[in-house]
Design a protein around this motif. Structure first.
Motif: not given
Lengths: 169, 234, 384, 443
Positions: A55, A52-53, A47
């Protein structure tokens, strides 16, 4: 930036510490809990890298999916017997020697290549819509590999169903 | 429908003078037909049920004091006697109930015959009565019921303390628990019972409470002390 | 492990073998303190995952030695004790006991008493079935029906309360007749209740009968074939759900039942769903009986002349009635004194519960509670 | 640091308010249940039991904390905390109105799904650590149930994602605003699947098998008491709010009010006609409270009831005043109102189902997911994909492009329920299954 560093060290320490605890715990449920903690801490580092993906996938697939099934199976094992079982304690020396050799190799490599050891600057545009980027890559450039992997999983799934069925009959 | 005085009837007996009244079981118009065979109502079965009633010799009217047990005989009894001979003892009728005294050691065969040949498909109850002054002190009582004929039959055996009685669990599985209860409360051992343990009382309990020499205030003080941690349950 | 019994045709309950467990097997103790064992029943289950491999009912936690007590009480003194066996159907217990003793005495209750007895016993059957319906539905996870059924049961208990002052353990009858004359608005109350009841039963049926989940949870669960049921001595709604059309009210009428028209509902499959349907239909039939009976309560005395001190002549009697749960029998031996020499109660729940082992084989844990619920046991009666 | 301030404030508000909200949802549930069951429900603490949640909370906090012997103390302690933590973290991506959101992750939806799926650890580990068979059975049921229904829920979410083209919660709502219709009208089957799956995921009746009180006492919570038990309870209700929030955002337009395209203004102002409705609804509620207040038996009850009325007037005032504020204020306040109202309606449905249906059996539950919801979800997703192609390649009207999808899915559902979904196994099935598990019975 101070906060980011603090967070990184927090996650890093958590990941390494839990990993160590995971291997040393005798109670396998505890070990599983520490493995989950490791996975979560790694997710935290993802993160921070603004992946983000990745994560979310780490959370969803590893922590939320695979490990749940692990724990599910572990729960059914008779722990008392497992905890009393004799470990391979005599391998300490061999393991220590191997670990030492490995550590020396890594250190040597770091020392030799210390001049060229620079991380490239983070690409600025990546943070934007990285889910789509991942999807594009998967479904256009790596589509063959992706499909091969999915067929492999399908085969595994069918195999599991067949094996489960046989027992019921 | 004509109202009947008796609050119940236990075929195969029937009050005299009642002949004009249709038996409740023989298909009065507003009543469903009884008894039934399994699963289906069969008219023949209902007609059959009326038969034993006619065999019965007369007895006293209902409102007077009930008759003392009187000897009794009919085809069923004769068939049983023919087949088992001395194993069938006295047969009496008491308050319109047929009681057959049987030899305890032949109970299983008699029960099997009652179930298969005489169609007493259902074992209603197994129990015992303690008569401590008698030599063969226990009465074991099997209450049978025939769904086909809508009749009841009572088998009774006298046994001594310590004697074993053949279990009828192989004839009616339903005898399992009541026999266990007899064992539990009277100490009667049923031979061939698959699992003869105490059922109502704790397994370690000493004594059999329904015996007459077991006082109503008595209890297994040892057990109470050990398991409940108190001196006495009283 | 039950191979030996299989040869004899049945798997008789033999106690759960806890020593040798297969892989994935666990032993689960349900009860004696468990929300849906309806009292203090304890069931030992041997489970393969959630599937029942073997089961054993352990009873006796509520054993009070009722039969022993009876030998130390006079005939009328023992009457209140029977109310405490099947405490949700005390009126039926009292009816059976009073009639058994009357038979022993050779006496008979007067017509008025018999009709009132019939009315109260049928109301009690409805009350018992209502309580069963609510708790059974609750066991299967339907939270609401119990409140509706308790609402109706409350009306019945109010009628009992007005009649004899007690709601649960009523002691409504006396040997030889009735304890009390009916109160002034008895007929009106009973009629009003019965008229309301039809719509209320429809309401329960709307909630459950065609509910997909309810059907899924009860259909094919706890199947008991007619032959098994007879061999196990199972009686009452459980037997009738297996397809045996047998009801003591018809087969060997007592009280005033032969005066009334009613049907004996039966079903074919012998599963929990059929038991549910049979009991629902029975409530409707009971309602019809009560309506017929309350229409014409004969005038006259409520007590037979039996004398002040009851001393039945020596002898023995077995008398049984159709209780809400099945054949409720009393086997009473008299030695000519004022105390019974022996009283044996043949409790329907005891025999019906015996069939649990047979019904539960291959069931899941969730089915176990559905099956217990569908048998409708009262532990006060099982353990006595 | 400024950028962190508002999110942190939002987080504090959520963490502080959630237990209270959960408590009052429990009260509402008890009241709703009571009124469906012809009784009154809590009436003693405060007027109409309004203070009951506080009394309950006090009681739970003062209760002895029992830890069974032979329990795994560490995990026993940790499990409820994990449950609550997972439930709370999920709120960080939930937009309660356009203004109130802790973090607008661009994978917000996935994040919520992922984090709330971590809550299962609390259940599984708690059940295991209790050292009780009931708890273990509950935990096993819970794990299997959650894993199965997550798949179904995921497929339902995918159908919306295809329409919205984004994983960000805000953008999904924005897509519904742009397309002018709530997605529930585009993909009714997606919503249906999500509704069923979300009930199952939150362990609510008729899918409350992990805590089926009549079978396994209280499932994984059997050995818990006092505050730890309250944590599980809090987690359950927090999860209910999360799934209701997700459903609201994805299918009911999040904070958008109904009739988003209707923009008539009051003459001479920029106040929209429909925006005054919430304020008037609040005033109506206030009037109701004031009417009830004099009828309360006790003085304190009268006061509390009147206070409730005053509170409603206050809310109405805020809603009304917000109309004249800046756009951000107006949208924030009214958005929050509509969002919470929709979440409330969704939770009400949960309650309604709970009091109406009996409980599923475990195999039926599994069959429902794997043999009905998941195939249905797959067909639905394919249908939506086809519809999008129709729309983009051949310029179909967006609504009509989805009609064939819905019809096909409906037909498929009918076919599934008619043939495949045999909830009650046939006699042969049962015979075969008992033969499989009973050694010796086949001989």
């Amino acid at each position: 930036m101070m906060l980011a560093k603090l967070l990184f060290y927090f996650f890093a320490l958590l990941a390494v510490g839990s990993a160590v605890l995971m291997v040393t715990r005798r109670n396998i449920v505890h070990a599983a809990v520490f493995l989950v903690t490791t996975l979560l801490a790694t997710a935290g580092i993802f993160l921070q890298l603004e992946a983000e993906f990745l994560f979310v996938v780490q959370l969803l697939v590893y922590a939320g999916g695979i490990m749940v099934l692990f724990v599910f199976v572990i729960m059914l094992v008779n722990l008392d017997i497992e905890m009393r079982a004799v470990r391979f304690n005599k391998q300490w020396t061999v393991a220590g020697a191997l670990a030492f050799v490995l550590a020396m190799q890594v250190l040597t490599a770091l020392w030799v290549g210390r001049k060229t050891f620079h991380l490239p600057a983070a690409p600025a545009a990546l943070a934007e819509r990285n889910t789509e980027t991942v999807a594009d890559a998967l479904f256009s450039h790596f589509v063959l590999a992706f499909e091969v992997a999915s067929i492999l999983l399908l085969v595994a799934m069918i195999g599991a169903v067949v094996m489960g069925k046989r027992r019921a009959e | 429908m004509v109202k009947r005085g008796g609050n119940d009837e236990d075929p195969p007996e029937k009050r005299p003078g009642d002949e004009s009244v249709p038996d409740a079981s023989s298909g009065a118009s507003n009543v469903l037909q009884f008894p039934t065979s399994l699963k289906k109502v069969e008219p023949e079965a209902a007609a059959e049920a009326a038969k034993p009633a006619r065999r019965v010799p007369g007895s006293a009217p209902a409102r007077e004091a009930p008759p003392a047990p009187a000897p009794f005989d009919n085809e069923l009894v004769q068939r049983l006697r023919a087949r088992f001979g001395d194993a069938i003892g006295e047969v009496t009728i008491d308050r319109k109930q047929v009681i057959v005294i049987v030899d305890a050691s032949h109970v299983r065969e008699i029960a099997l015959a009652c179930r298969d040949d005489e169609k007493f498909e259902m074992l209603v109850d197994v129990t015992a009565v303690d008569w401590p002054r008698r030599e063969r002190r226990f009465d074991i009582v099997w209450n049978l019921y025939s769904l086909t004929k809508n009749e009841r039959l009572r088998l009774k055996a006298h046994v001594t303390v310590g004697a074993t009685v053949p279990s009828v669990t192989s004839v009616w599985v339903g005898a399992n628990w009541p026999e266990r209860e007899c064992f539990d409360l009277f100490g009667i051992v049923f031979e061939g019972h698959p699992d003869l343990r105490r059922i109502l009382l704790p397994e370690e309990w000493q004594g059999h409470p329904l015996r007459k020499d077991y006082d109503i205030l008595k209890q297994d003080t040892e057990w109470v002390r050990e398991h409940l941690g108190i001196e006495s349950g009283q | 492990m039950s191979a030996g019994n299989e040869a004899a045709g049945f798997g008789t309950a033999r106690g759960v073998d806890t020593t040798v467990l297969g892989e994935n097997e666990i032993i689960l103790n349900m009860g004696p303190q468990h929300p849906s064992t309806h009292g203090v029943l304890r069931i030992k289950l041997r489970l393969d995952g959630e599937r029942v491999v073997d089961s054993e009912c352990i009873i006796g936690y509520l054993h009070r030695g009722v039969e022993k007590i009876a030998e130390h009480r006079s005939y009328p003194q023992f009457a209140p004790y029977v109310d405490r066996m099947d405490y949700v159907a005390a009126v039926s217990n009292g009816l059976g006991y009073c009639e058994a003793v009357e038979k022993l005495l050779g006496a008979e209750a007067p017509p008025r008493a018999r009709v009132v007895r019939t009315i109260l016993a049928e109301l009690q059957r409805i009350a018992s079935h209502l309580l069963w319906l609510g708790t059974h539905a609750l066991d299967i996870g339907a939270l609401t029906p119990i409140f509706y059924s308790m609402r109706e049961r409350e009306e019945i208990l109010k009628i009992f309360e007005k009649y004899c002052g007690a709601r649960l353990t009523t002691h409504a009858f006396r040997i030889g007749g009735l304890q009390y004359e009916t109160y002034d608005t008895f007929e009106y109350d009973v009629k009003r209740f019965c008229e309301a009841l039809a719509a209320r039963i429809d309401e329960y049926e709307t909630l459950l009968t065609e509910n997909r989940i309810w059907v899924g949870r009860t259909k094919g669960v706890g199947v008991l074939s007619a032959d098994d049921a007879i061999a196990l001595g199972v009686t009452g709604p459980v037997l009738r759900a297996s397809g045996v059309q047998w009801d003591l009210r018809k087969a060997q009428p007592y009280a005033a039942y032969e005066q009334y028209q009613f049907e004996v509902p039966t079903r074919e499959n012998g599963d929990a769903y059929d038991r549910y349907l049979v009991r629902i239909a029975e409530m409707r039939q009971s309602r019809l009986i009560v309506l017929q009976a309350v229409e014409q309560i004969p005038e006259g005395p409520i007590m037979a002349r039996i004398g002040k001190v009851l001393k039945p002549p020596p002898g023995e009697v077995y008398h049984s009635i159709e209780g809400p749960k099945g054949e409720l029998g009393y086997y009473i031996v008299s030695d000519g004194t004022i105390q019974p020499y022996r009283v044996r109660v043949r409790p329907p729940s005891f025999f019906n519960l015996q069939a649990f082992h047979r019904m539960a084989r291959g069931a899941m844990v969730a089915d176990v509670v559905a099956i217990i619920g569908s048998i409708d046991i009262v532990l006060g009666e099982v353990d006595r | 640091m400024r950028t962190l301030l508002i999110p942190v404030l939002c987080a504090v508000v959520i963490v502080a308010l959630l237990p209270l909200i959960a408590g009052y949802i429990v009260l509402v549930e008890r009241k709703v249940m009571a009124h469906m069951q012809a009784r009154l429900g809590p009436m003693r603490v405060g007027p109409h039991g309004l203070l009951q949640p506080i009394a309950d909370a006090l009681k739970l906090m003062l209760k002895e904390d029992v830890i069974p012997t032979n329990a795994d103390r560490l995990i026993f302690w940790f499990a409820p905390v994990a449950s609550v933590a997972a439930a709370l973290v999920a709120y960080s991506a939930m937009p309660i109105g356009p203004a109130f959101q802790i973090a607008d992750l661009n994978v917000g939806l996935l994040f919520i799904v992922a984090v709330s799926s971590l809550g299962i650890y609390g259940v599984v580990l708690g059940g295991w650590a209790s050292n009780s068979h009931y708890s273990l059975l509950g935990a096993m049921r819970s794990a299997a149930q959650l894993v199965s229904y997550e798949v179904a829920a995921g497929l339902a979410l995918v159908s919306v994602l295809l329409l919205a083209g984004s994983l960000s919660m805000k953008e999904i709502v924005q897509a519904q605003l742009d397309q002018g219709v709530w997605f529930v009208f585009y993909v009714p089957f997606g919503f249906f699947i999500y509704l069923v799956a979300s009930i199952a995921e939150t362990n609510r009746a008729p899918f409350d098998l992990p805590e089926a009180d009549s079978e396994i006492v209280a499932g994984y919570m059997t050995e818990y008491s006092g505050f730890r038990w309250a944590l599980y309870f809090l987690a359950e209700y927090a999860n209910v709010i999360v799934v209701a929030g997700v459903a609201t955002t994805l299918f009911f337009g999040g904070w958008l009010r109904p009739l988003t395209r209707y923009h008539d203004h009051f003459p001479g102002t920029h106040v929209e006609l429909l925006d005054v409705v919430p304020a008037f609804a609040m005033i109506a509620l206030a009037l109701y409270c004031f009417r009830l207040a004099p009828r309360q038996p006790l003085r304190v009850q009268k006061r509390v009831m009147a206070a409730a009325g005053v509170k409603c007037v206050l809310f109405a005032g805020i809603l009304f005043a917000a109309l004249f504020g800046s756009d951000a204020v107006r949208e924030g306040v009214h958005g929050a109102f509509w969002f919470l109202a929709k979440v409330g309606a969704y939770i009400y449905c949960f309650m309604w189902f709970r009091f109406t249906f009996p409980r599923y059996r475990f195999d039926q539950l599994m069959r429902l997911s794997w043999q009905f919801l998941i195939p249905l979800g797959l067909v639905n997703v394919i249908g939506v994909a086809v519809a999008i192609v129709l729309r983009e390649r051949w310029d179909w009207n967006p609504f009509f492009s989805l009609v064939p999808t819905t019809i096909v899915t409906l037909g498929f559902a009918a076919w599934l329920t008619a043939d495949k979904l045999e909830l009650s196994g046939t006699d042969e099935d049962i015979a075969a299954e008992s033969a499989a598990v009973l050694p010796g019975s086949g001989e």
